[in-house]
Design a protein around this motif. Structure first.
Motif, PDB file in Angstrom:
ATOM      1  N   ASP A   1     -81.392 -46.628 -48.186  1.00 23.22           N
ATOM      2  CA  ASP A   1     -81.723 -48.299 -48.474  1.00 23.22           C
ATOM      3  C   ASP A   1     -82.102 -48.818 -47.248  1.00 23.22           C
ATOM      4  O   ASP A   1     -82.731 -49.770 -47.493  1.00 23.22           O
ATOM      5  N   CYS A   2     -81.676 -48.593 -46.114  1.00 24.16           N
ATOM      6  CA  CYS A   2     -81.792 -49.327 -44.918  1.00 24.16           C
ATOM      7  C   CYS A   2     -83.012 -48.764 -44.086  1.00 24.16           C
ATOM      8  O   CYS A   2     -83.847 -49.271 -43.711  1.00 24.16           O
ATOM      9  N   HIS A   3     -82.638 -47.301 -43.945  1.00 19.00           N
ATOM     10  CA  HIS A   3     -83.664 -46.579 -43.237  1.00 19.00           C
ATOM     11  C   HIS A   3     -84.724 -45.858 -44.074  1.00 19.00           C
ATOM     12  O   HIS A   3     -84.594 -44.757 -44.469  1.00 19.00           O
ATOM     13  N   THR A   4     -85.563 -46.749 -44.549  1.00 16.82           N
ATOM     14  CA  THR A   4     -86.417 -46.312 -45.488  1.00 16.82           C
ATOM     15  C   THR A   4     -87.556 -45.439 -45.296  1.00 16.82           C
ATOM     16  O   THR A   4     -88.108 -44.737 -46.032  1.00 16.82           O
ATOM     17  N   ASN A   5     -87.773 -45.301 -43.898  1.00 13.04           N
ATOM     18  CA  ASN A   5     -88.717 -44.169 -43.518  1.00 13.04           C
ATOM     19  C   ASN A   5     -88.285 -42.900 -43.344  1.00 13.04           C
ATOM     20  O   ASN A   5     -88.928 -42.132 -42.929  1.00 13.04           O
ATOM     21  N   ILE A   6     -86.886 -42.737 -43.503  1.00  5.94           N
ATOM     22  CA  ILE A   6     -86.383 -41.485 -43.630  1.00  5.94           C
ATOM     23  C   ILE A   6     -86.674 -40.858 -44.886  1.00  5.94           C
ATOM     24  O   ILE A   6     -86.261 -41.361 -45.793  1.00  5.94           O
ATOM     25  N   THR A   7     -87.306 -39.789 -44.807  1.00  7.20           N
ATOM     26  CA  THR A   7     -87.511 -38.972 -46.381  1.00  7.20           C
ATOM     27  C   THR A   7     -87.033 -37.529 -46.023  1.00  7.20           C
ATOM     28  O   THR A   7     -87.015 -36.767 -46.998  1.00  7.20           O
ATOM     29  N   GLY A   8     -86.689 -37.086 -44.975  1.00  9.14           N
ATOM     30  CA  GLY A   8     -86.244 -35.568 -44.661  1.00  9.14           C
ATOM     31  C   GLY A   8     -86.127 -35.511 -43.006  1.00  9.14           C
ATOM     32  O   GLY A   8     -85.859 -36.546 -42.200  1.00  9.14           O
ATOM     33  N   PHE A   9     -86.011 -34.266 -42.950  1.00  9.11           N
ATOM     34  CA  PHE A   9     -85.831 -33.801 -41.424  1.00  9.11           C
ATOM     35  C   PHE A   9     -87.042 -32.735 -41.129  1.00  9.11           C
ATOM     36  O   PHE A   9     -87.316 -31.893 -42.054  1.00  9.11           O
TER      37      PHE A   9
ATOM     38  N   HIS B   1     -86.986 -36.052 -38.358  1.00  3.83           N
ATOM     39  CA  HIS B   1     -87.592 -37.606 -38.830  1.00  3.83           C
ATOM     40  C   HIS B   1     -88.586 -38.180 -38.031  1.00  3.83           C
ATOM     41  O   HIS B   1     -88.985 -37.395 -37.150  1.00  3.83           O
ATOM     42  N   PRO B   2     -89.321 -38.850 -38.628  1.00  2.00           N
ATOM     43  CA  PRO B   2     -90.478 -39.627 -37.789  1.00  2.00           C
ATOM     44  C   PRO B   2     -90.175 -39.991 -36.642  1.00  2.00           C
ATOM     45  O   PRO B   2     -88.959 -40.363 -36.283  1.00  2.00           O
ATOM     46  N   GLU B   3     -91.145 -39.924 -35.706  1.00  2.00           N
ATOM     47  CA  GLU B   3     -91.019 -40.114 -34.300  1.00  2.00           C
ATOM     48  C   GLU B   3     -90.802 -41.524 -33.944  1.00  2.00           C
ATOM     49  O   GLU B   3     -91.333 -42.685 -34.459  1.00  2.00           O
ATOM     50  N   VAL B   4     -89.763 -41.965 -33.133  1.00  2.00           N
ATOM     51  CA  VAL B   4     -89.488 -43.159 -32.798  1.00  2.00           C
ATOM     52  C   VAL B   4     -90.361 -43.587 -31.751  1.00  2.00           C
ATOM     53  O   VAL B   4     -90.394 -43.036 -30.572  1.00  2.00           O
ATOM     54  N   THR B   5     -90.970 -44.805 -32.099  1.00  2.00           N
ATOM     55  CA  THR B   5     -92.205 -45.326 -31.129  1.00  2.00           C
ATOM     56  C   THR B   5     -91.776 -46.637 -30.258  1.00  2.00           C
ATOM     57  O   THR B   5     -92.429 -46.884 -29.235  1.00  2.00           O
ATOM     58  N   ALA B   6     -90.544 -46.816 -30.395  1.00  2.61           N
ATOM     59  CA  ALA B   6     -90.033 -48.229 -29.718  1.00  2.61           C
ATOM     60  C   ALA B   6     -89.925 -47.828 -28.280  1.00  2.61           C
ATOM     61  O   ALA B   6     -89.305 -46.591 -27.799  1.00  2.61           O
ATOM     62  N   SER B   7     -90.037 -48.613 -27.514  1.00  2.00           N
ATOM     63  CA  SER B   7     -90.112 -48.409 -26.004  1.00  2.00           C
ATOM     64  C   SER B   7     -88.529 -48.639 -25.527  1.00  2.00           C
ATOM     65  O   SER B   7     -88.505 -48.293 -24.363  1.00  2.00           O
ATOM     66  N   SER B   8     -87.879 -49.115 -26.127  1.00  2.00           N
ATOM     67  CA  SER B   8     -86.511 -49.173 -25.794  1.00  2.00           C
ATOM     68  C   SER B   8     -85.320 -49.454 -26.870  1.00  2.00           C
ATOM     69  O   SER B   8     -85.852 -49.625 -28.026  1.00  2.00           O
ATOM     70  N   ARG B   9     -84.517 -49.479 -26.509  1.00  2.00           N
ATOM     71  CA  ARG B   9     -83.101 -49.462 -27.534  1.00  2.00           C
ATOM     72  C   ARG B   9     -83.318 -50.940 -28.273  1.00  2.00           C
ATOM     73  O   ARG B   9     -83.205 -51.112 -29.440  1.00  2.00           O
ATOM     74  N   ARG B  10     -83.618 -51.820 -27.442  1.00  2.00           N
ATOM     75  CA  ARG B  10     -83.740 -53.260 -28.127  1.00  2.00           C
ATOM     76  C   ARG B  10     -84.882 -53.465 -28.797  1.00  2.00           C
ATOM     77  O   ARG B  10     -84.730 -54.030 -30.008  1.00  2.00           O
ATOM     78  N   ASP B  11     -85.831 -52.683 -28.571  1.00  2.00           N
ATOM     79  CA  ASP B  11     -87.114 -52.821 -29.376  1.00  2.00           C
ATOM     80  C   ASP B  11     -86.959 -52.206 -30.553  1.00  2.00           C
ATOM     81  O   ASP B  11     -87.472 -52.684 -31.644  1.00  2.00           O
ATOM     82  N   PHE B  12     -86.207 -51.033 -30.444  1.00  6.54           N
ATOM     83  CA  PHE B  12     -85.701 -50.350 -31.750  1.00  6.54           C
ATOM     84  C   PHE B  12     -84.951 -51.218 -32.763  1.00  6.54           C
ATOM     85  O   PHE B  12     -85.010 -51.355 -34.035  1.00  6.54           O
ATOM     86  N   THR B  13     -84.187 -51.954 -32.135  1.00  3.24           N
ATOM     87  CA  THR B  13     -83.242 -53.119 -33.016  1.00  3.24           C
ATOM     88  C   THR B  13     -84.247 -54.052 -33.634  1.00  3.24           C
ATOM     89  O   THR B  13     -84.050 -54.591 -34.754  1.00  3.24           O
TER      90      THR B  13
END
Length: 257
Positions: free
Chosen positions: A92-100, A102-114
């Protein structure tokens, strides 16, 4: 022999007919195509159980911009959280997760991910989210300070307990006590000053009458305390409690201030 065939002609005919029918059935079965099992829906979302099969492992991390991001979720703490008790699913929150995988995380840092994820909160908490858009925190973010607080800095979505009474909407006693500690994550110096004050000391002793940070500064639409408008509002803020005769009488304080 000829007489025997004549005598048993009808029986032989029935036997031959039965054999023919049986042979036909066998041929039909062999030629029939096997019934395929119903395919699993491609739209089926992962369940919490399938997510936790991996994410309950201790010490699990993911790399985000070269930084390790802890992704271990405690199933018991999540189940006890307000999201867990309200049956909010991981996807419900991680709407881009549909299986394994997972999609590649493109954020440049942990803060950008947040910063990429926290707007998801508005899907359920739109009123609160819109209030934050007019807050001192959001103005700091707009000015380029991405370290300013966002929803998930104050409310851990995987462990956040219920804050308000379901019947009255009032802040729960344990939630009031926790408010200063939440603000202290960023405002540690001010927290120490508050803790040493008459209000802070009383709160730590369990007094529910004293103000916490949010009584003076607001909750989601927190104003700039250095602004003239806030400074001008201070007497009225204090008056909310100190002109309450019933409340002040309990502590032997005058309202004539």
């Amino acid at each position: 022999m000829r007489n025997w065939f004549k005598a048993n002609r009808s029986q032989l005919g029935l036997t031959g007919l039965a054999f023919g029918v049986l042979l036909l059935l066998i041929v039909m079965v062999l030629m029939a195509k096997p019934v395929a099992a119903a395919p699993q829906s491609q739209d089926e979302q992962p369940t919490d159980e399938s997510c936790l099969a991996c994410h309950q492992q201790e010490g699990m991390t993911a790399q985000v911009g070269g930084e390790p991001l802890p992704v271990t979720i405690d199933p018991e703490k999540f189940s006890a959280s307000v999201h867990g008790t309200e049956d909010i699913a991981c996807v419900d929150c991680h709407t881009n997760i549909t299986g394994f995988p997972h999609p590649e995380v493109t954020a440049s840092s942990r803060r950008d991910f947040t910063m990429e994820l926290y707007p998801t909160c508005q899907e359920c908490h739109l009123e609160q989210y819109e209030k934050t858009l007019d807050s001192v925190h959001q103005r700091a973010i707009a000015a380029g300070n991405t370290n300013a607080a966002v929803c998930t800095d104050c409310h851990n979505p995987h462990t956040q307990p219920r804050l308000t009474d379901e019947s009255t909407g009032e802040l729960l006693p344990e939630a009031r006590v926790a408010v200063p500690q939440t603000c202290a994550q960023c405002h540690s110096t001010i927290y120490e000053t508050y803790s040493d004050s008459v209000h802070g000391a009383a709160l730590q002793d369990g007094n529910q009458d004293v103000p916490t940070c949010i009584n003076c500064h607001g909750v989601h639409n927190i104003g700039d305390p250095t602004s003239n408008s806030f400074r001008n509002s201070v007497p009225a803020l204090c008056a909310d409690c100190h002109t309450d005769e019933t409340l002040m009488k309990q502590y032997g304080l005058s309202t004539n201030v």
